[in-house]
Design a protein around this motif. Sequence first.
Motif, PDB file in Angstrom:
ATOM      1  N   LEU A 180      -6.603   9.602  -4.880  1.00 21.95           N
ATOM      2  CA  LEU A 180      -6.945   9.103  -3.554  1.00 21.95           C
ATOM      3  C   LEU A 180      -6.369   7.715  -3.297  1.00 21.95           C
ATOM      4  CD1 LEU A 180      -8.551   9.162  -0.886  1.00 21.95           C
ATOM      5  CD2 LEU A 180     -10.535   8.329  -2.180  1.00 21.95           C
ATOM      6  N   HIS A 181      -5.741   7.575  -2.126  1.00 23.08           N
ATOM      7  CA  HIS A 181      -5.286   6.273  -1.630  1.00 23.08           C
ATOM      8  C   HIS A 181      -6.012   6.007  -0.315  1.00 23.08           C
ATOM      9  CE1 HIS A 181      -1.650   5.781  -4.304  1.00 23.08           C
ATOM     10  NE2 HIS A 181      -1.950   7.054  -4.489  1.00 23.08           N
ATOM     11  N   SER A 182      -6.541   4.808  -0.180  1.00 23.43           N
ATOM     12  CA  SER A 182      -7.279   4.481   1.032  1.00 23.43           C
ATOM     13  C   SER A 182      -7.062   3.019   1.392  1.00 23.43           C
ATOM     14  CB  SER A 182      -8.771   4.753   0.826  1.00 23.43           C
ATOM     15  OG  SER A 182      -9.519   4.405   1.983  1.00 23.43           O
ATOM     16  N   TRP A 183      -6.857   2.769   2.669  1.00 24.39           N
ATOM     17  CA  TRP A 183      -6.720   1.390   3.134  1.00 24.39           C
ATOM     18  C   TRP A 183      -7.169   1.288   4.582  1.00 24.39           C
ATOM     19  CZ3 TRP A 183      -2.178   4.115   1.573  1.00 24.39           C
ATOM     20  CH2 TRP A 183      -1.370   4.579   2.606  1.00 24.39           C
ATOM     21  N   ASN A 184      -7.276   0.043   5.082  1.00 22.78           N
ATOM     22  CA  ASN A 184      -7.692  -0.155   6.466  1.00 22.78           C
ATOM     23  C   ASN A 184      -6.657  -0.987   7.206  1.00 22.78           C
ATOM     24  OD1 ASN A 184      -8.239  -2.962   5.951  1.00 22.78           O
ATOM     25  ND2 ASN A 184     -10.223  -2.389   5.110  1.00 22.78           N
ATOM     26  N   LEU A 185      -6.974  -1.349   8.448  1.00 22.24           N
ATOM     27  CA  LEU A 185      -6.002  -2.071   9.265  1.00 22.24           C
ATOM     28  C   LEU A 185      -5.616  -3.428   8.673  1.00 22.24           C
ATOM     29  CD1 LEU A 185      -6.989  -1.438  12.996  1.00 22.24           C
ATOM     30  CD2 LEU A 185      -4.786  -1.003  11.938  1.00 22.24           C
ATOM     31  N   ASN A 209     -12.083  13.663  -6.355  1.00 20.10           N
ATOM     32  CA  ASN A 209     -10.968  12.726  -6.229  1.00 20.10           C
ATOM     33  C   ASN A 209     -11.213  11.526  -7.135  1.00 20.10           C
ATOM     34  OD1 ASN A 209     -12.361  10.470  -4.814  1.00 20.10           O
ATOM     35  ND2 ASN A 209     -12.587  11.953  -3.167  1.00 20.10           N
ATOM     36  N   CYS A 210     -10.204  10.697  -7.244  1.00 22.54           N
ATOM     37  CA  CYS A 210     -10.325   9.431  -7.961  1.00 22.54           C
ATOM     38  C   CYS A 210      -9.422   8.416  -7.272  1.00 22.54           C
ATOM     39  CB  CYS A 210      -9.924   9.580  -9.426  1.00 22.54           C
ATOM     40  SG  CYS A 210     -10.029   8.019 -10.354  1.00 22.54           S
ATOM     41  N   LEU A 211      -9.976   7.272  -6.925  1.00 23.32           N
ATOM     42  CA  LEU A 211      -9.200   6.228  -6.273  1.00 23.32           C
ATOM     43  C   LEU A 211      -8.067   5.780  -7.189  1.00 23.32           C
ATOM     44  CD1 LEU A 211      -9.136   4.537  -3.653  1.00 23.32           C
ATOM     45  CD2 LEU A 211     -10.451   2.800  -4.865  1.00 23.32           C
ATOM     46  N   TYR A 212      -6.850   5.768  -6.660  1.00 26.00           N
ATOM     47  CA  TYR A 212      -5.662   5.414  -7.443  1.00 26.00           C
ATOM     48  C   TYR A 212      -5.854   4.045  -8.104  1.00 26.00           C
ATOM     49  CZ  TYR A 212      -0.781   4.300  -8.526  1.00 26.00           C
ATOM     50  OH  TYR A 212       0.394   3.947  -9.158  1.00 26.00           O
ATOM     51  N   GLY A 213      -5.569   3.979  -9.388  1.00 21.28           N
ATOM     52  CA  GLY A 213      -5.691   2.731 -10.131  1.00 21.28           C
ATOM     53  C   GLY A 213      -7.016   2.543 -10.820  1.00 21.28           C
ATOM     54  N   ILE A 226       0.822  -1.208   0.000  1.00 17.64           N
ATOM     55  CA  ILE A 226       0.000   0.000   0.000  1.00 17.64           C
ATOM     56  C   ILE A 226       0.857   1.258   0.000  1.00 17.64           C
ATOM     57  CG2 ILE A 226      -2.075  -1.000   1.019  1.00 17.64           C
ATOM     58  CD1 ILE A 226      -1.058  -0.153   3.750  1.00 17.64           C
ATOM     59  N   GLN A 227       2.023   1.191   0.644  1.00 19.85           N
ATOM     60  CA  GLN A 227       2.925   2.332   0.666  1.00 19.85           C
ATOM     61  C   GLN A 227       3.677   2.461  -0.654  1.00 19.85           C
ATOM     62  OE1 GLN A 227       5.120   0.929   4.041  1.00 19.85           O
ATOM     63  NE2 GLN A 227       3.942   2.136   5.515  1.00 19.85           N
ATOM     64  N   MET A 228       3.996   1.349  -1.282  1.00 20.85           N
ATOM     65  CA  MET A 228       4.687   1.385  -2.575  1.00 20.85           C
ATOM     66  C   MET A 228       3.819   2.062  -3.631  1.00 20.85           C
ATOM     67  SD  MET A 228       7.347   0.795  -4.383  1.00 20.85           S
ATOM     68  CE  MET A 228       8.376  -0.333  -3.445  1.00 20.85           C
ATOM     69  N   ARG A 229       2.503   1.859  -3.558  1.00 19.00           N
ATOM     70  CA  ARG A 229       1.604   2.518  -4.513  1.00 19.00           C
ATOM     71  C   ARG A 229       1.691   4.042  -4.370  1.00 19.00           C
ATOM     72  NH1 ARG A 229      -3.990  -0.317  -3.399  1.00 19.00           N
ATOM     73  NH2 ARG A 229      -4.701   1.019  -5.100  1.00 19.00           N
ATOM     74  N   LEU A 230       1.873   4.518  -3.146  1.00 14.30           N
ATOM     75  CA  LEU A 230       2.059   5.954  -2.929  1.00 14.30           C
ATOM     76  C   LEU A 230       3.328   6.440  -3.608  1.00 14.30           C
ATOM     77  CD1 LEU A 230       1.192   6.804   0.804  1.00 14.30           C
ATOM     78  CD2 LEU A 230       0.026   7.579  -1.244  1.00 14.30           C
ATOM     79  N   LEU A 231       4.392   5.671  -3.467  1.00 18.00           N
ATOM     80  CA  LEU A 231       5.668   6.053  -4.068  1.00 18.00           C
ATOM     81  C   LEU A 231       5.564   6.114  -5.583  1.00 18.00           C
ATOM     82  CD1 LEU A 231       8.766   6.559  -3.647  1.00 18.00           C
ATOM     83  CD2 LEU A 231       9.057   4.088  -3.950  1.00 18.00           C
TER      84      LEU A 231
END
Length: 306
Positions: free
Chosen positions: A229-234, A214-218, A36-41
Amino acid sequence: MLDALFAVARQEANKRRSTDKWADKAAHLRGLLMPIQMRLLLDMARRIAVRSPRQTGKSTGVMLIVLIRCLETAMADWVVVGLTRPSVKNIYWGALKQLNQAFELGIQFHNQELTATLPNGSKIRFVGAESISEIEKLRGGRYDGVVIDECKSFPALVFTELVHDVIEPALMAKNGQLFIIGTPGDVLEGPFYLATREEPIVMVGLNDEKRQSNCLYGTTPLHPPIWSLHSWNLQDNVTLFNDGRGGTYTMWDQALVVKHQNGWSDDHPTWRREYLGHWVPNDAKKVYRYRPHLHDYVPAHDTRWG
C-alpha cells in the motif's frame, strides 16, 4: 570471416547505442518523479495499491512509471484500464503525447485503438472497462504490467472479475505488476477498500495460513500482505504553481484556503476524505438528517390535541 565479425560488432555497437539512448530518456523521466512517486517506481511488489485524494499526482506518477518501464525494457507490454474509454483517454492520452513531444520519444500513436508503440517495440494500451466485451479483449495477453485507475468507482463484481479472472492470469508469464489506484470514498466496502484501508484485515486461508489485506510500503507486516500500500495526501504534492503575480503556491496551500473558507475542523469528513485521502463514511447517505426548518411541525391549537 573478418567481415562477418565486423558486422556482428557493428550490430552490437548499434544495439548498445540504442539501449543507452532509451536508458538516458528513462533517466530524464525519473527526474520528474516526486518522492512519493519514486517510491512507487522502486516498489517491486507484484500487487501495488495506491490511495490518495485528487490532484496529488497518482495518475501522472503511474504514467511516468509505465513509460520508464517501457523505455528500459524492449518489447514490454503494459495496459492501463480506466472506468470508461473516454475517462482513461482524458486522463492519460494527452499527457502521454505531451511527454512524447517534450522528450522526443518517437512514440507512434494509434488513436482509434488507443495504443502507443515505442521505437524499442514496447506497447502501452489504454482500455475502458465499461462493458464485458472490452474487458474480454484483455484475455489471452501476456503483460509486463497493468494499471487499473478510478478503482473506487468500479462495481465490486466487475472489479473482482477484472482482477482475478482476466488480469492476474495474464501477468503470470512475465511475473508482471498490477497497480490499482484511486481516491478513497464514503462506502467502506469492496475490493479496493480492502486493499487500501488504513488498518489491514488479517485473513485465514487454507491450513490456517494468515495473510493481511495490505501493508504500508516501508513498514514491516505481521503476516504476508496481499497488497503493498502507498498512500499520501495533498501536502505530499510538492509541485509549485505560478500564481500570476510573481509568486508560487502548492495544492496544499489551496486546500488550506478551502478548509478555512468552509470552517472545517481537522476531523471534518469532507476534509479527511477529499484532501487527506482517508476512507470516511457518509452518514448522510444512510439516514435522513434532521433539519428544524423542514422537519419541525407545530400544529395549530385544537382541543383534540389536549
